[in-house]
Design a protein around this motif. Sequence first.
Motif, PDB file in Angstrom:
ATOM      1  N   ASP A  61       0.838  -1.201   0.000  1.00 26.12           N
ATOM      2  CA  ASP A  61       0.000   0.000   0.000  1.00 26.12           C
ATOM      3  C   ASP A  61       0.873   1.251   0.000  1.00 26.12           C
ATOM      4  OD1 ASP A  61      -2.243  -1.612   0.116  1.00 26.12           O
ATOM      5  OD2 ASP A  61      -2.432  -1.473   2.305  1.00 26.12           O
ATOM      6  N   VAL A  62       0.393   2.268  -0.703  1.00 26.79           N
ATOM      7  CA  VAL A  62       1.093   3.551  -0.781  1.00 26.79           C
ATOM      8  C   VAL A  62       0.155   4.625  -0.252  1.00 26.79           C
ATOM      9  CG1 VAL A  62       2.366   5.144  -2.263  1.00 26.79           C
ATOM     10  CG2 VAL A  62       2.272   2.706  -2.847  1.00 26.79           C
ATOM     11  N   SER A  63       0.539   5.278   0.837  1.00 23.57           N
ATOM     12  CA  SER A  63      -0.325   6.252   1.504  1.00 23.57           C
ATOM     13  C   SER A  63      -0.398   7.568   0.737  1.00 23.57           C
ATOM     14  CB  SER A  63       0.196   6.530   2.918  1.00 23.57           C
ATOM     15  OG  SER A  63       1.393   7.284   2.854  1.00 23.57           O
ATOM     16  N   PRO A  64      -1.410   8.394   1.027  1.00 20.68           N
ATOM     17  CA  PRO A  64      -1.488   9.720   0.392  1.00 20.68           C
ATOM     18  C   PRO A  64      -0.244  10.561   0.646  1.00 20.68           C
ATOM     19  CG  PRO A  64      -3.586   9.177   1.429  1.00 20.68           C
ATOM     20  CD  PRO A  64      -2.616   8.110   1.843  1.00 20.68           C
ATOM     21  N   GLU A  65       0.331  10.475   1.856  1.00 22.84           N
ATOM     22  CA  GLU A  65       1.554  11.219   2.172  1.00 22.84           C
ATOM     23  C   GLU A  65       2.700  10.800   1.258  1.00 22.84           C
ATOM     24  OE1 GLU A  65       4.573  13.503   4.281  1.00 22.84           O
ATOM     25  OE2 GLU A  65       2.406  13.695   3.936  1.00 22.84           O
ATOM     26  N   THR A  66       2.855   9.498   1.068  1.00 22.95           N
ATOM     27  CA  THR A  66       3.917   8.998   0.193  1.00 22.95           C
ATOM     28  C   THR A  66       3.678   9.413  -1.250  1.00 22.95           C
ATOM     29  OG1 THR A  66       4.295   7.106   1.652  1.00 22.95           O
ATOM     30  CG2 THR A  66       5.109   6.915  -0.593  1.00 22.95           C
ATOM     31  N   LEU A  67       2.446   9.376  -1.692  1.00 25.22           N
ATOM     32  CA  LEU A  67       2.127   9.810  -3.059  1.00 25.22           C
ATOM     33  C   LEU A  67       2.460  11.279  -3.268  1.00 25.22           C
ATOM     34  CD1 LEU A  67      -1.315   8.023  -3.599  1.00 25.22           C
ATOM     35  CD2 LEU A  67       0.871   7.410  -4.659  1.00 25.22           C
ATOM     36  N   SER A  68       2.285  12.097  -2.230  1.00 26.98           N
ATOM     37  CA  SER A  68       2.523  13.537  -2.367  1.00 26.98           C
ATOM     38  C   SER A  68       4.006  13.879  -2.382  1.00 26.98           C
ATOM     39  CB  SER A  68       1.827  14.298  -1.235  1.00 26.98           C
ATOM     40  OG  SER A  68       2.471  14.069   0.016  1.00 26.98           O
ATOM     41  N   ARG A  69       4.857  13.000  -1.832  1.00 24.74           N
ATOM     42  CA  ARG A  69       6.271  13.320  -1.694  1.00 24.74           C
ATOM     43  C   ARG A  69       7.181  12.551  -2.650  1.00 24.74           C
ATOM     44  NH1 ARG A  69       8.194  16.079   2.765  1.00 24.74           N
ATOM     45  NH2 ARG A  69       6.602  16.767   4.242  1.00 24.74           N
ATOM     46  N   THR A  70       6.631  11.590  -3.381  1.00 24.78           N
ATOM     47  CA  THR A  70       7.434  10.755  -4.271  1.00 24.78           C
ATOM     48  C   THR A  70       6.793  10.720  -5.655  1.00 24.78           C
ATOM     49  OG1 THR A  70       6.267   8.646  -3.913  1.00 24.78           O
ATOM     50  CG2 THR A  70       7.892   9.301  -2.249  1.00 24.78           C
ATOM     51  N   ARG A  71       7.438   9.990  -6.535  1.00 23.05           N
ATOM     52  CA  ARG A  71       6.881   9.838  -7.879  1.00 23.05           C
ATOM     53  C   ARG A  71       6.196   8.478  -8.070  1.00 23.05           C
ATOM     54  NH1 ARG A  71       9.342   7.118 -11.989  1.00 23.05           N
ATOM     55  NH2 ARG A  71      11.255   5.976 -11.499  1.00 23.05           N
ATOM     56  N   LEU A  72       5.911   7.778  -6.983  1.00 20.39           N
ATOM     57  CA  LEU A  72       5.284   6.465  -7.111  1.00 20.39           C
ATOM     58  C   LEU A  72       3.926   6.554  -7.791  1.00 20.39           C
ATOM     59  CD1 LEU A  72       6.052   4.473  -3.824  1.00 20.39           C
ATOM     60  CD2 LEU A  72       7.270   4.475  -6.015  1.00 20.39           C
ATOM     61  N   GLY A  73       3.206   7.653  -7.569  1.00 22.24           N
ATOM     62  CA  GLY A  73       1.901   7.801  -8.191  1.00 22.24           C
ATOM     63  C   GLY A  73       1.949   7.906  -9.700  1.00 22.24           C
ATOM     64  N   GLU A  74       3.136   8.196 -10.251  1.00 19.32           N
ATOM     65  CA  GLU A  74       3.296   8.328 -11.700  1.00 19.32           C
ATOM     66  C   GLU A  74       3.511   6.982 -12.386  1.00 19.32           C
ATOM     67  OE1 GLU A  74       6.541  11.009 -12.274  1.00 19.32           O
ATOM     68  OE2 GLU A  74       5.766  12.459 -10.819  1.00 19.32           O
ATOM     69  N   LEU A  75       3.742   5.934 -11.596  1.00 18.18           N
ATOM     70  CA  LEU A  75       4.008   4.623 -12.186  1.00 18.18           C
ATOM     71  C   LEU A  75       2.746   4.029 -12.801  1.00 18.18           C
ATOM     72  CD1 LEU A  75       6.255   3.040  -9.401  1.00 18.18           C
ATOM     73  CD2 LEU A  75       6.998   3.987 -11.592  1.00 18.18           C
ATOM     74  N   SER A  76       2.940   3.285 -13.871  1.00 15.51           N
ATOM     75  CA  SER A  76       1.843   2.608 -14.560  1.00 15.51           C
ATOM     76  C   SER A  76       2.099   1.110 -14.596  1.00 15.51           C
ATOM     77  CB  SER A  76       1.703   3.134 -15.999  1.00 15.51           C
ATOM     78  OG  SER A  76       1.463   4.519 -16.015  1.00 15.51           O
ATOM     79  N   SER A  77       1.050   0.348 -14.801  1.00 16.44           N
ATOM     80  CA  SER A  77       1.184  -1.114 -14.902  1.00 16.44           C
ATOM     81  C   SER A  77       2.192  -1.463 -15.988  1.00 16.44           C
ATOM     82  CB  SER A  77      -0.167  -1.747 -15.217  1.00 16.44           C
ATOM     83  OG  SER A  77      -1.078  -1.525 -14.167  1.00 16.44           O
ATOM     84  N   GLY A  78       3.103  -2.354 -15.659  1.00 20.30           N
ATOM     85  CA  GLY A  78       4.138  -2.768 -16.605  1.00 20.30           C
ATOM     86  C   GLY A  78       5.467  -2.073 -16.397  1.00 20.30           C
ATOM     87  N   ASP A  79       5.499  -0.983 -15.621  1.00 19.57           N
ATOM     88  CA  ASP A  79       6.740  -0.243 -15.399  1.00 19.57           C
ATOM     89  C   ASP A  79       7.710  -1.063 -14.553  1.00 19.57           C
ATOM     90  OD1 ASP A  79       5.856   1.897 -16.840  1.00 19.57           O
ATOM     91  OD2 ASP A  79       5.452   3.186 -15.100  1.00 19.57           O
ATOM     92  N   LEU A  80       9.003  -0.933 -14.876  1.00 17.68           N
ATOM     93  CA  LEU A  80      10.052  -1.531 -14.069  1.00 17.68           C
ATOM     94  C   LEU A  80      10.357  -0.633 -12.873  1.00 17.68           C
ATOM     95  CD1 LEU A  80      12.654  -2.834 -16.698  1.00 17.68           C
ATOM     96  CD2 LEU A  80      11.136  -4.202 -15.258  1.00 17.68           C
ATOM     97  N   VAL A  81      10.686  -1.254 -11.743  1.00 20.90           N
ATOM     98  CA  VAL A  81      11.046  -0.510 -10.542  1.00 20.90           C
ATOM     99  C   VAL A  81      12.271  -1.152  -9.901  1.00 20.90           C
ATOM    100  CG1 VAL A  81       8.711   0.299 -10.059  1.00 20.90           C
ATOM    101  CG2 VAL A  81       9.459  -1.903  -9.125  1.00 20.90           C
ATOM    102  N   ASN A  82      13.042  -0.346  -9.166  1.00 25.47           N
ATOM    103  CA  ASN A  82      14.157  -0.868  -8.386  1.00 25.47           C
ATOM    104  C   ASN A  82      13.633  -1.448  -7.080  1.00 25.47           C
ATOM    105  OD1 ASN A  82      16.146   0.101 -10.239  1.00 25.47           O
ATOM    106  ND2 ASN A  82      15.863   2.147  -9.377  1.00 25.47           N
TER     107      ASN A  82
END
Length: 221
Positions: A61-82
């Motif tokens: 789960d990704v909280s609203p606080e984390t979404l506001s401070r990071t770029r995780l909300g920009e990720l789309s299905s299929g994207d690679l992540v570290n």
Amino acid sequence: MFTGIIGGTGRLLGKRTIGGGVAFDLEAGFALDDPQEGESIAINGVCLTAYNISGRRFSADVSPETLSRTRLGELSSGDLVNMERALRLSDRLGGHLVSGHVDCVAVVSSRKPLGDYTIFTFSLPKEQSRYIVEKGSIAIDGISLTVNSCSAGQFSVSIIPHTIKMTTLCSLKVGQRVNIEVDIIGKYVERLLGPQIQPSAVDGGRQGIDAAFLAEHGFFR
């Protein structure tokens, strides 16, 4: 805690909106040996809690606080992540101390080849650049890197071929955003010294630690 030594890349299989945040369904590109339900896994440098672990797949789960401070909300299905699993006390500290708590988002301002290496330059908020020092450590999308050079509002790093191959930096382009975690030590030092470096009536309104301050407090003879 983490080290910034990426275990490998993984893939975002899907995302769902829940309670103002989102839930990620992810698959690691490496085996999750001895998985622990609720363990911490850093995704692009963000510490998340893994649950519903099945083989290499898990949710987080990704909280609203984390979404506001990071770029995780920009990720789309299929994207690679570290991805990096949390540090064991018996592990080698191959990178540097990384908390998985992102300080800001930076933008790639240039990407240039230099022989077998790649030089990236990033722009970031000036208030965060004071924590970045030449040859110091920084985490970019969770990757522990050494700062080549820095100035107000920007810094550069040199990437070796192995890091390009093993992380999402291989596809990083000018204009894209990345998560930044500055060296945690600098932030704590600033916090601890804060009361001592504020201007006051005692020191005549002088601000900052300079040669005069050090001499006055016995550091110079």
